[in-house]
Write an enzyme that holds these catalytic residues in place. Structure first.
Site: not given
Length: 232
Positions: A89-90, A106, A136, A174, A198-199
């Site tokens: 997750n981000v 990620h 830069c 997943s 998990n679900l």
């Protein structure tokens, strides 16, 4: 000293209101992955990509950690041992819940990256295609997100953790995205007890020693309490 490595995916943040790839009608459903989550998509239409991640960043900032995030922070704080969270997750919800030992494989919505010199800095709420790198000065600013076709961050460190952990736990994943989908096999080969929370069953559920299914906000705190209670 006991070590627990925890892999988290989009399922742990779903109850915080952040959609997954597969949610119908969500933000991801409005775009092709090739257009907003690949280097080629960014090269074709950087404005579309920046707008997409500006929206995701705003959504993440409004979201609140749920009971599953807080439970993992509690585990890290109270376990006599090491807890490493490897997240796909981000959104930053683990840190906001209090977790400190987090590896963002990620990337992170709150980060900006210069595609020219690889300098990193905190992202503003809204990024523009005209933003210059503060180091830069090139106009090469992109979200610090690992897109499809790019190498995830911290991989050598993650493999080392997987090969030295006592428990490997996957939450809300997943099992369709590699290399993360292969983590369970690697940890298992090196002697770890492997658990899926998990679900619904993931694509690699058969590789785990144990599996429990239900809402992350319910089954993760229950699992954490169980882990802590048997160690007191």
């Amino acid at each position: 000293m006991e070590k627990i490595v925890i892999l988290t995916g989009a399922g742990i943040s779903a109850e915080s209101g952040l959609g997954t790839f597969r949610d119908e009608g969500g933000l991801w459903a409005q775009h092709r992955i090739e257009d907003v989550a690949t280097p080629e998509g960014f090269a074709r239409n950087p404005k579309l990509v920046q707008t997409f991640y500006n929206t995701r960043r705003a959504q993440a900032r409004k979201a609140e950690p749920n009971a599953a995030h807080y439970a993992l922070a509690k585990l890290e704080q109270e376990l006599t041992g090491e807890v490493v969270i490897v997240t796909q997750n981000v959104d930053g919800l683990h840190e906001r819940a209090g977790s400190k030992n987090v590896l963002h494989m990620h990337g992170f919505l709150e980060g900006a990256l210069c595609a020219a010199c690889e300098h990193r800095w905190p992202a503003p709420l809204v990024m523009h295609i005209t933003d210059r790198c503060p180091k830069c000065k090139e106009v090469a600013t992109r979200p610090d997100i690992v897109w499809f076709g790019e190498m995830p961050y911290y991989m050598e460190e993650i493999w080392d953790h997987l090969r030295s952990c006592d428990y490997f736990v996957a939450i809300g994943t997943s099992g369709n995205v590699y290399p993360a989908a292969a983590f369970v096999q690697d940890a298992g080969r090196h002697g770890a007890v492997t658990v899926e929370l998990n679900l619904e069953p993931s694509s690699v559920v058969s590789d785990f020693c144990k599996a429990e299914f239900g809402k992350a906000s319910e089954i993760v705190p229950e699992w954490v309490d169980k882990m802590l209670s048997v160690r007191k």
